[in-house]
Design an enzyme around this catalytic site. Structure first.
Site, PDB file in Angstrom:
ATOM      1  NE  ARG A 114       2.929   4.044  -8.467  1.00 62.51           N
ATOM      2  CZ  ARG A 114       2.973   5.354  -8.322  1.00 62.51           C
ATOM      3  NH1 ARG A 114       4.077   5.933  -7.857  1.00 62.51           N
ATOM      4  NH2 ARG A 114       1.933   6.084  -8.620  1.00 62.51           N
ATOM      5  CG  ASP A 161      -7.714  -2.226   3.418  1.00 61.74           C
ATOM      6  OD1 ASP A 161      -7.744  -2.628   4.582  1.00 61.74           O
ATOM      7  OD2 ASP A 161      -7.950  -1.039   3.105  1.00 61.74           O
TER       8      ASP A 161
HETATM    9  P1  IMP Z   1      -8.660  -2.828  -1.312  1.00 64.21           P
HETATM   10  O1  IMP Z   1      -8.441  -4.255  -0.873  1.00 64.21           O
HETATM   11  O2  IMP Z   1      -9.440  -2.714  -2.569  1.00 64.21           O
HETATM   12  O3  IMP Z   1      -9.234  -1.999  -0.204  1.00 64.21           O
HETATM   13  O4  IMP Z   1      -7.302  -2.130  -1.677  1.00 64.21           O
HETATM   14  C1  IMP Z   1      -6.108  -2.614  -1.387  1.00 64.21           C
HETATM   15  C2  IMP Z   1      -5.072  -1.578  -1.758  1.00 64.21           C
HETATM   16  O5  IMP Z   1      -5.103  -0.475  -0.841  1.00 64.21           O
HETATM   17  C3  IMP Z   1      -3.715  -2.190  -1.637  1.00 64.21           C
HETATM   18  O6  IMP Z   1      -3.293  -2.735  -2.862  1.00 64.21           O
HETATM   19  C4  IMP Z   1      -2.868  -1.028  -1.175  1.00 64.21           C
HETATM   20  O7  IMP Z   1      -2.381  -0.331  -2.308  1.00 64.21           O
HETATM   21  C5  IMP Z   1      -3.806  -0.146  -0.408  1.00 64.21           C
HETATM   22  N1  IMP Z   1      -3.687  -0.398   1.057  1.00 64.21           N
HETATM   23  C6  IMP Z   1      -4.609  -0.985   1.851  1.00 64.21           C
HETATM   24  N2  IMP Z   1      -4.186  -1.063   3.127  1.00 64.21           N
HETATM   25  C7  IMP Z   1      -2.951  -0.507   3.133  1.00 64.21           C
HETATM   26  C8  IMP Z   1      -1.959  -0.308   4.179  1.00 64.21           C
HETATM   27  O8  IMP Z   1      -2.119  -0.650   5.367  1.00 64.21           O
HETATM   28  N3  IMP Z   1      -0.807   0.307   3.792  1.00 64.21           N
HETATM   29  C9  IMP Z   1      -0.571   0.704   2.509  1.00 64.21           C
HETATM   30  N4  IMP Z   1      -1.447   0.516   1.510  1.00 64.21           N
HETATM   31  C10 IMP Z   1      -2.638  -0.064   1.821  1.00 64.21           C
END
Ligand code: IMP
Ligand code: MG
Length: 176
Positions: free
Chosen positions: A41, A101
């Site tokens: 979302r 992330d």
């Molecule tokens: P990743 O890159 O697979 O670790 O996941 C990314 C997802 O984690 C993003 O789409 C966000 O929903 C969530 N996320 C990662 N870092 C943050 C943050 O600092 N604040 C809020 N959501 C985060």
């Protein structure tokens, strides 16, 4: 614990950056049509603001996913909570994400979409936290690169809160 949000990028700064990215996209995709894929979302506000500034013919679709696993794309698992409504075969696609992330989610989403034979798949993320990367993923368009801090606002949440803040902030926890 008390939660305090410190503004990192103002509403005005975000707006300006969204316009700059839209300009880049208008050049890159001039003469083409674009299927925008909003990853729910967190990217809804970014997606909507960006989409309104695009000048090529645009269609939109939505997907919700979450990733689990130990960090490598081969062993990580992608759970599709909501798949796209429409096929993407032969289309130029742009994934719109709130934040990269670890990179695990996006790398798996991209792989899954590529298997559906689109003309192209690129990624546009509002925020990038390169220090946390576990899986390499090419992100062609990035709003802001940020250090390893927990971000809320402009779509991003902590426990589903703060998504509606008009700016991007850092969440701090304070002992009471
Ligand atoms: P990743 O890159 O697979 O670790 O996941 C990314 C997802 O984690 C993003 O789409 C966000 O929903 C969530 N996320 C990662 N870092 C943050 C943050 O600092 N604040 C809020 N959501 C985060
Ligand atoms: Mg997300």
């Amino acid at each position: 614990m008390k939660e305090v949000v410190h503004e990192l990028f103002s509403e005005e700064q975000v707006k300006e950056r969204v316009l700059e990215i839209a300009e880049e996209l208008n050049k890159e995709y001039a003469g083409k049509s674009l299927r925008l894929i909003c990853i729910l979302r967190g990217s809804v506000f970014f997606f909507a603001e960006l989409a309104k500034r695009l000048e090529m013919p645009v269609t939109i679709d939505f997907m919700a996913a979450s990733s689990y696993g130990n960090g490598t794309s081969s062993s990580g698992k992608l759970e599709i909570l909501k798949d796209l409504d429409d096929a993407i075969e032969g289309l130029d696609c742009l994934i719109i994400e709130d934040i990269v992330d670890t990179g695990n989610t996006l790398s798996m989403v991209k792989k899954m979409l590529l298997a559906r034979n689109p003309a192209s798949v690129k990624i546009c993320a509002l925020l990038d936290k390169p220090a946390r990367r576990e899986t390499d993923v090419d992100v062609e368009y990035i709003g802001f690169e940020i250090p390893d801090q927990f971000i809320v606002g402009y779509g991003l949440d902590y426990a589903q809160k703060y998504r509606n803040l008009p700016y991007i902030g850092v969440l701090e926890f304070i002992e009471e």
